[in-house]
Structures are given as C-alpha cells and as structure tokens.
Scaffold this active site. Structure first.
Site, PDB file in Angstrom:
ATOM      1  N   ASP A  45       0.838   8.645   0.835  1.00  0.00           N
ATOM      2  CA  ASP A  45       0.295   8.155  -0.440  1.00  0.00           C
ATOM      3  C   ASP A  45      -0.886   7.225  -0.188  1.00  0.00           C
ATOM      4  O   ASP A  45      -0.720   6.107   0.292  1.00  0.00           O
ATOM      5  CB  ASP A  45       1.386   7.389  -1.205  1.00  0.00           C
ATOM      6  CG  ASP A  45       0.891   6.917  -2.567  1.00  0.00           C
ATOM      7  OD1 ASP A  45       1.010   7.696  -3.527  1.00  0.00           O
ATOM      8  OD2 ASP A  45       0.369   5.791  -2.660  1.00  0.00           O
ATOM      9  N   TYR A  50      -7.897   2.297  -1.871  1.00  0.00           N
ATOM     10  CA  TYR A  50      -7.362   1.703  -0.625  1.00  0.00           C
ATOM     11  C   TYR A  50      -8.400   1.749   0.495  1.00  0.00           C
ATOM     12  O   TYR A  50      -8.215   1.164   1.549  1.00  0.00           O
ATOM     13  CB  TYR A  50      -6.091   2.410  -0.140  1.00  0.00           C
ATOM     14  CG  TYR A  50      -4.936   2.422  -1.117  1.00  0.00           C
ATOM     15  CD1 TYR A  50      -4.945   1.612  -2.258  1.00  0.00           C
ATOM     16  CD2 TYR A  50      -3.829   3.232  -0.906  1.00  0.00           C
ATOM     17  CE1 TYR A  50      -3.889   1.637  -3.153  1.00  0.00           C
ATOM     18  CE2 TYR A  50      -2.768   3.247  -1.798  1.00  0.00           C
ATOM     19  CZ  TYR A  50      -2.809   2.463  -2.918  1.00  0.00           C
ATOM     20  OH  TYR A  50      -1.764   2.484  -3.797  1.00  0.00           O
ATOM     21  N   LYS A  75      -5.551   8.857  -5.439  1.00  0.00           N
ATOM     22  CA  LYS A  75      -5.627   8.370  -6.827  1.00  0.00           C
ATOM     23  C   LYS A  75      -7.064   8.100  -7.267  1.00  0.00           C
ATOM     24  O   LYS A  75      -7.917   7.743  -6.454  1.00  0.00           O
ATOM     25  CB  LYS A  75      -4.813   7.067  -6.976  1.00  0.00           C
ATOM     26  CG  LYS A  75      -3.430   7.144  -6.373  1.00  0.00           C
ATOM     27  CD  LYS A  75      -2.578   5.915  -6.619  1.00  0.00           C
ATOM     28  CE  LYS A  75      -1.336   5.941  -5.743  1.00  0.00           C
ATOM     29  NZ  LYS A  75      -1.550   5.433  -4.388  1.00  0.00           N
ATOM     30  N   HIS A 108      -4.952   6.075 -11.400  1.00  0.00           N
ATOM     31  CA  HIS A 108      -4.391   4.870 -10.774  1.00  0.00           C
ATOM     32  C   HIS A 108      -3.963   3.804 -11.795  1.00  0.00           C
ATOM     33  O   HIS A 108      -2.981   3.104 -11.609  1.00  0.00           O
ATOM     34  CB  HIS A 108      -5.447   4.286  -9.817  1.00  0.00           C
ATOM     35  CG  HIS A 108      -4.881   3.486  -8.693  1.00  0.00           C
ATOM     36  ND1 HIS A 108      -5.431   3.466  -7.437  1.00  0.00           N
ATOM     37  CD2 HIS A 108      -3.811   2.667  -8.625  1.00  0.00           C
ATOM     38  CE1 HIS A 108      -4.720   2.675  -6.646  1.00  0.00           C
ATOM     39  NE2 HIS A 108      -3.734   2.176  -7.355  1.00  0.00           N
TER      40      HIS A 108
HETATM   41  N1  NAP Z   1      -0.028   2.888  -7.845  1.00  0.00           N
HETATM   42  C1  NAP Z   1      -0.151   1.596  -7.598  1.00  0.00           C
HETATM   43  O1  NAP Z   1      -0.700   0.838  -8.415  1.00  0.00           O
HETATM   44  C2  NAP Z   1       0.390   1.041  -6.327  1.00  0.00           C
HETATM   45  C3  NAP Z   1       0.488  -0.342  -6.139  1.00  0.00           C
HETATM   46  C4  NAP Z   1       1.007  -0.810  -4.931  1.00  0.00           C
HETATM   47  C5  NAP Z   1       1.428   0.088  -3.967  1.00  0.00           C
HETATM   48  N2  NAP Z   1       1.314   1.439  -4.150  1.00  0.00           N
HETATM   49  C6  NAP Z   1       1.775   2.422  -3.133  1.00  0.00           C
HETATM   50  O2  NAP Z   1       3.108   2.107  -2.762  1.00  0.00           O
HETATM   51  C7  NAP Z   1       3.182   1.900  -1.351  1.00  0.00           C
HETATM   52  C8  NAP Z   1       4.278   0.911  -1.011  1.00  0.00           C
HETATM   53  O3  NAP Z   1       4.081  -0.324  -1.647  1.00  0.00           O
HETATM   54  P1  NAP Z   1       3.443  -1.597  -0.918  1.00  0.00           P
HETATM   55  O4  NAP Z   1       2.714  -1.187   0.288  1.00  0.00           O
HETATM   56  O5  NAP Z   1       2.678  -2.319  -1.960  1.00  0.00           O
HETATM   57  O6  NAP Z   1       4.659  -2.518  -0.546  1.00  0.00           O
HETATM   58  P2  NAP Z   1       6.146  -2.297   0.064  1.00  0.00           P
HETATM   59  O7  NAP Z   1       6.274  -0.960   0.678  1.00  0.00           O
HETATM   60  O8  NAP Z   1       7.097  -2.744  -0.979  1.00  0.00           O
HETATM   61  O9  NAP Z   1       6.200  -3.426   1.176  1.00  0.00           O
HETATM   62  C9  NAP Z   1       5.424  -3.417   2.326  1.00  0.00           C
HETATM   63  C10 NAP Z   1       5.731  -4.718   3.063  1.00  0.00           C
HETATM   64  O10 NAP Z   1       7.052  -4.677   3.619  1.00  0.00           O
HETATM   65  C11 NAP Z   1       7.007  -4.851   5.024  1.00  0.00           C
HETATM   66  N3  NAP Z   1       8.028  -3.954   5.595  1.00  0.00           N
HETATM   67  C12 NAP Z   1       8.044  -2.611   5.552  1.00  0.00           C
HETATM   68  N4  NAP Z   1       9.156  -2.118   6.120  1.00  0.00           N
HETATM   69  C13 NAP Z   1       9.871  -3.190   6.534  1.00  0.00           C
HETATM   70  C14 NAP Z   1      11.125  -3.323   7.183  1.00  0.00           C
HETATM   71  N5  NAP Z   1      11.871  -2.258   7.484  1.00  0.00           N
HETATM   72  N6  NAP Z   1      11.568  -4.574   7.486  1.00  0.00           N
HETATM   73  C15 NAP Z   1      10.818  -5.673   7.146  1.00  0.00           C
HETATM   74  N7  NAP Z   1       9.620  -5.611   6.532  1.00  0.00           N
HETATM   75  C16 NAP Z   1       9.151  -4.362   6.213  1.00  0.00           C
HETATM   76  C17 NAP Z   1       5.601  -4.480   5.436  1.00  0.00           C
HETATM   77  O11 NAP Z   1       5.216  -5.223   6.576  1.00  0.00           O
HETATM   78  P3  NAP Z   1       4.487  -4.539   7.855  1.00  0.00           P
HETATM   79  O12 NAP Z   1       3.461  -3.564   7.334  1.00  0.00           O
HETATM   80  O13 NAP Z   1       3.904  -5.722   8.561  1.00  0.00           O
HETATM   81  O14 NAP Z   1       5.577  -3.868   8.620  1.00  0.00           O
HETATM   82  C18 NAP Z   1       4.781  -4.945   4.215  1.00  0.00           C
HETATM   83  O15 NAP Z   1       4.560  -6.343   4.287  1.00  0.00           O
HETATM   84  C19 NAP Z   1       1.759   1.436  -1.011  1.00  0.00           C
HETATM   85  O16 NAP Z   1       1.484   1.458   0.364  1.00  0.00           O
HETATM   86  C20 NAP Z   1       0.936   2.379  -1.841  1.00  0.00           C
HETATM   87  O17 NAP Z   1       0.868   3.651  -1.237  1.00  0.00           O
HETATM   88  C21 NAP Z   1       0.803   1.921  -5.321  1.00  0.00           C
END
Ligand code: NAP
Length: 287
Positions: A45, A50, A75, A108
């Site tokens: 994704d 990004y 997106k 998005h």
């Molecule tokens: N459509 C939208 O508006 C929107 C908004 C936000 C996100 N997204 C999508 O959703 C995806 C996921 O959301 P997100 O990246 O915002 O946040 P997330 O997946 O909720 O959290 C990522 C955070 O958690 C940490 N982490 C991951 N696995 C872990 C584990 N097993 N143990 C401890 N810490 C862990 C990562 O650290 P490290 O990387 O340092 O390991 C990072 O700081 C995004 O990458 C993006 O593709 C979409």
C-alpha cells in the site's frame, strides 16, 4: 481471518498487506518493501503523497515475484482531483511504479472534485488500468452519495481503524454494502503505548504472541484488511505471522473495551484541517 478477501467485482485482495507511509528515504522504502515481499506479503500500500512509488516499483522488480501475484495499491492526492488531472495522476503513478496496471486505486481524501475524479477512475477501470477502485477516509454518508450518483460502486474504503478507534458501526455499514473496510494505522502508529497496553498484553501472553500480532488478529477477525508498516525486518516478519492462532469471543470483547470512539489523528471535520490538506502541494519526486 480469511487471508484473501473477495471484492465486489470478484477481484481477490490479500487480507494482510504492507504499508509504506512515513519511510523517509528512497533506499529505506525500497529495502522495507523488498523485505516485506520476501517475508510473504503480496499487498503493498503506497500513495503518490508518500513520495516513494519509485522505490516500491524498484522493489517489485527486484523481488522477482511475478506481477500477477502482487496486489499494488496507490492513491490519488488532493491536488490532482478532477477528471483530467486524475487521468494524468493515474498515468504518472503507473510510470513511477513502472507498472501497466494497478490492483487498487483510491481517492486519498474526500476533498475537492471527488466526482470528476471518480468518473476518471471509472473510465480507467473500464480500460483495464485499474483492477479495482475505492476511497479512503470517506464517511459513510459521503460514500452513500458517491454510490447514488455514479456507475461503479467503490470496492474498498481505507480508514483509521485500531483498538483505540474501533469504528464498529462504520465498518458494519461498509460490510453490509459489500465494501471492504481496510485499516490504516492498525497500530495507531504506536500512540498511547499501544504495544504495552495491559489488556492486549494479557491476551498476547495467553497465546504466546506479541501485542502487535493480537491487534492485527483482532482486526482481521472482524473481516478487515490490515496494512501494518515497519522498517524493521523482525517486525515485518512478526506482523505477518498471525494465521496460527485465534482470539476467542471473550478476547474480542476485551479488545473492544479499548475503544475511545474518536480519531487519534485530528479532526477531519475541522475546516482548518481541510485548508491544510488542500494547500499541501507535493512534488511526488522522492526525497
Ligand atoms: N489512507 C490514509 O489516509 C492513510 C493514513 C495513514 C496510513 N495509511 C496506510 O496505512 C499503513 C499503516 O499505517 P501507519 O504506517 O500510519 O501506522 P501503523 O502501521 O499503525 O504503525 C506503524 C508504527 O508501528 C511500529 N511497528 C510496526 N510493527 C511493530 C511491531 N511489531 N512492534 C512494535 N512496533 C511496531 C512502526 O515502527 P518501525 O517502522 O520503526 O518498525 C511504526 O512506528 C501506512 O503505512 C499506509 O500505507 C493510510
């Protein structure tokens, strides 16, 4: 969890994917994407906003995994809304990713000329450039209006979903409409010390799993697609290992008590947020 979700148009979408938001450099984004594909993830994704579509495209090429085995989402950013701008944005994303089709293309944010963009996406879908189309961050009322006034119904809505913002009613409505709910921020980006939350920890210990794995399991057992992000290989592998245990009904309920019934990422209904997003003009070339 199902492993594979069927979208309303019959397309298969993996239920567990990899997100690449907030990875600051080209090299790191490419490395993390390659590690994820090596670990078994097939859904990636990304988003024009990004600024790492090129890095993802290079990782796809280097992975050696056949294109048809991957499910690539990107997106459309706010500055590219409207019929013609969207046609161009789709082609630019395809060029940066070096792909000739996308598995899923999402609006998005529910801002600017959503209807013009949706019609361009419908046409690109008909032309085979987009295998599935959907939205992100749409409230159910906006989605209902989009459905009433257009030909093709969105197949996915990607929204903030994690234990602190469980969104039961919103997800139920989406599922009733046959729209797949996809969780962004499944770990709440680590906010409020989610990984050491005592309730999640207790459940994790009883299954000899990590708190991250329990969170992903709770979401996927609700029929939601998850796309956790990490730049650490051991976490990328850990987050993918969620198919060998199951939460009981009681554990599902315990997780649900964590719901705070509000976003942890600001108020999308605040006019100031709209101004900020509309003004965010991005140069999609990578940092
Ligand atoms: N459509 C939208 O508006 C929107 C908004 C936000 C996100 N997204 C999508 O959703 C995806 C996921 O959301 P997100 O990246 O915002 O946040 P997330 O997946 O909720 O959290 C990522 C955070 O958690 C940490 N982490 C991951 N696995 C872990 C584990 N097993 N143990 C401890 N810490 C862990 C990562 O650290 P490290 O990387 O340092 O390991 C990072 O700081 C995004 O990458 C993006 O593709 C979409």
């Amino acid at each position: 969890m199902k492993k594979i979700m069927e979208l309303s148009n019959g397309i298969s979408m993996p239920q567990l994917g990899f997100g690449v938001f907030q990875i600051p450099t080209h090299e790191d984004a490419k490395k993390a994407t390659l590690q994820a594909i090596k670990a078994g993830y097939r859904l990636i994704d990304t988003a024009a906003a990004y600024m790492n579509e090129r890095a993802v495209g290079e990782a796809i090429k280097e992975s050696g995994v056949p294109r048809e085995d991957l499910f690539i989402t990107t997106k459309l950013w706010v500055q590219d809304m409207g019929y013609e701008a969207t046609q161009k944005a789709i082609d630019h994303s395809l060029a940066r990713l070096d792909l000739d089709y996308l598995d899923l293309y999402l609006i998005h944010q529910p801002l600017n000329d959503v209807y013009g963009s949706w019609r361009a996406m419908e046409d690109a879908y008909d032309a085979g450039k987009l295998k599935a189309i959907g939205v992100a961050n749409f409230e159910n009322d906006r989605l209902q209006d989009l459905m009433i006034n257009n030909r093709i119904k969105p197949m996915v809505n990607q929204i903030e979903l994690h234990p602190f913002h469980a969104q039961f009613k919103r997800v139920q409505w989406l599922q009733k409409q046959g729209i797949v709910a996809e969780a962004w921020g499944p770990f709440a980006e680590g906010k409020q010390q989610i990984f050491s939350n005592p309730i999640i920890k207790k459940i994790a210990q009883s299954h000899e799993k990590t708190t991250g794995q329990v969170i992903l399991r709770w979401l996927t057992q609700r029929g939601i697609v998850v796309i956790p992000k990490s730049v650490h290989e051991e976490r990328i592998v850990e987050n993918f290992a969620i198919t060998d245990f199951e939460l009981t009904a009681l554990e599902m309920d315990m997780m649900s008590t964590l719901d705070q019934k509000q976003s942890l990422f600001g108020d999308m209904h605040d006019p100031e947020t709209v101004v900020t997003l509309e003004k965010m003009h991005l140069d999609y070339d990578e940092r």
